[in-house]
Design a protein around this motif. Sequence first.
Motif, PDB file in Angstrom:
ATOM      1  N   THR A  65      34.736  30.666  40.491  1.00  0.00           N
ATOM      2  CA  THR A  65      35.553  32.021  40.806  1.00  0.00           C
ATOM      3  C   THR A  65      36.339  32.525  39.266  1.00  0.00           C
ATOM      4  O   THR A  65      36.200  34.260  39.434  1.00  0.00           O
ATOM      5  N   LYS A  66      36.299  31.800  38.708  1.00  0.00           N
ATOM      6  CA  LYS A  66      37.046  32.811  37.325  1.00  0.00           C
ATOM      7  C   LYS A  66      35.531  33.214  36.672  1.00  0.00           C
ATOM      8  O   LYS A  66      36.640  34.725  36.329  1.00  0.00           O
ATOM      9  N   VAL A  69      36.251  36.253  38.847  1.00  0.00           N
ATOM     10  CA  VAL A  69      36.887  37.274  38.541  1.00  0.00           C
ATOM     11  C   VAL A  69      36.797  37.325  37.514  1.00  0.00           C
ATOM     12  O   VAL A  69      37.068  39.111  37.414  1.00  0.00           O
ATOM     13  N   LEU A  70      36.256  37.296  36.230  1.00  0.00           N
ATOM     14  CA  LEU A  70      36.696  37.930  35.263  1.00  0.00           C
ATOM     15  C   LEU A  70      35.204  39.754  34.336  1.00  0.00           C
ATOM     16  O   LEU A  70      35.290  40.230  34.513  1.00  0.00           O
ATOM     17  N   GLU A  71      33.803  39.072  35.169  1.00  0.00           N
ATOM     18  CA  GLU A  71      33.639  39.457  35.091  1.00  0.00           C
ATOM     19  C   GLU A  71      33.306  40.544  35.936  1.00  0.00           C
ATOM     20  O   GLU A  71      32.949  41.992  35.374  1.00  0.00           O
ATOM     21  N   ASP A 105      45.635  27.922  45.485  1.00  0.00           N
ATOM     22  CA  ASP A 105      45.501  26.987  44.240  1.00  0.00           C
ATOM     23  C   ASP A 105      45.229  27.477  42.173  1.00  0.00           C
ATOM     24  O   ASP A 105      45.255  27.417  41.353  1.00  0.00           O
ATOM     25  N   LEU A 106      44.595  28.438  42.702  1.00  0.00           N
ATOM     26  CA  LEU A 106      43.290  29.525  41.188  1.00  0.00           C
ATOM     27  C   LEU A 106      44.354  30.167  40.976  1.00  0.00           C
ATOM     28  O   LEU A 106      44.715  30.028  39.623  1.00  0.00           O
ATOM     29  N   VAL A 107      45.658  30.611  41.502  1.00  0.00           N
ATOM     30  CA  VAL A 107      46.661  31.997  41.384  1.00  0.00           C
ATOM     31  C   VAL A 107      47.433  30.507  40.647  1.00  0.00           C
ATOM     32  O   VAL A 107      48.070  31.166  39.534  1.00  0.00           O
ATOM     33  N   GLU A 108      48.056  29.845  41.016  1.00  0.00           N
ATOM     34  CA  GLU A 108      48.542  28.619  40.634  1.00  0.00           C
ATOM     35  C   GLU A 108      48.567  28.417  39.087  1.00  0.00           C
ATOM     36  O   GLU A 108      48.684  27.890  38.304  1.00  0.00           O
ATOM     37  N   LEU A 117      47.420  36.667  37.545  1.00  0.00           N
ATOM     38  CA  LEU A 117      47.294  36.452  39.137  1.00  0.00           C
ATOM     39  C   LEU A 117      46.392  36.867  39.607  1.00  0.00           C
ATOM     40  O   LEU A 117      45.385  37.498  39.786  1.00  0.00           O
ATOM     41  N   LEU A 118      44.859  35.648  39.082  1.00  0.00           N
ATOM     42  CA  LEU A 118      43.464  36.343  39.147  1.00  0.00           C
ATOM     43  C   LEU A 118      43.516  36.817  40.676  1.00  0.00           C
ATOM     44  O   LEU A 118      41.795  37.479  40.647  1.00  0.00           O
ATOM     45  N   SER A 119      43.443  36.212  41.250  1.00  0.00           N
ATOM     46  CA  SER A 119      42.884  36.393  42.960  1.00  0.00           C
ATOM     47  C   SER A 119      43.556  37.754  43.405  1.00  0.00           C
ATOM     48  O   SER A 119      43.087  38.526  44.274  1.00  0.00           O
ATOM     49  N   ALA A 120      44.336  38.784  42.537  1.00  0.00           N
ATOM     50  CA  ALA A 120      45.618  40.409  42.693  1.00  0.00           C
ATOM     51  C   ALA A 120      43.730  41.414  43.244  1.00  0.00           C
ATOM     52  O   ALA A 120      43.904  42.081  44.071  1.00  0.00           O
TER      53      ALA A 120
END
Length: 178
Positions: A65-66, A69-71, A105-108, A117-120
């Motif tokens: 997921t990271k 999101v990064l890409e 959980d990923l945001v936390e 907050l990556l899920s944004a």
Amino acid sequence: MGAEKKDLSAGKVISMKKPSEFSKDELKNLINNYRRLQRTQDAYYSELLQEFSLRSGSGLDFETTKKAVLEAAKEQRFLSYKQLADASGADWVKVHYAMNTHLGDLVEYAHYKGWPLLSAIIVNQKNVETGDMDPSTLKGFVTVARELGYSVVDEVAFLKEEQQKVFKWASQASEQQR
């Protein structure tokens, strides 16, 4: 990865089990204990959270997921939930219900790493062009942010600010920081 930790009460070093050695229920209990004791800054807590998410996500994991999101963030674009599931090689139908917990959980996890907050930037397919979130999605995102101590007055403005922070993070973070 397992960790050694100094037992402050006895002045000795104790060996901690690797998160992968715990059952799912044990992981959940440990995570709740770390939260209760306000020890969420510990590196071991992040490892526990990541392992729990891996087991609970029906094929979703933080690293995949990271990376997705990064890409997307490097390209200043938004990502749909289905695109995220596809990046993980997971069947959207099977991960649909696990996605919210996984992203929470990923945001936390990201928050305690000092990341935005990556899920944004993860939105419904119909909003991939604009980055808008449907009201229920925005409510969930803001709820998690508030639980982490963020002050949110204008929910839409907060979302847009976090999206820009994710884009900036992706463009500036070194490989070591990711």
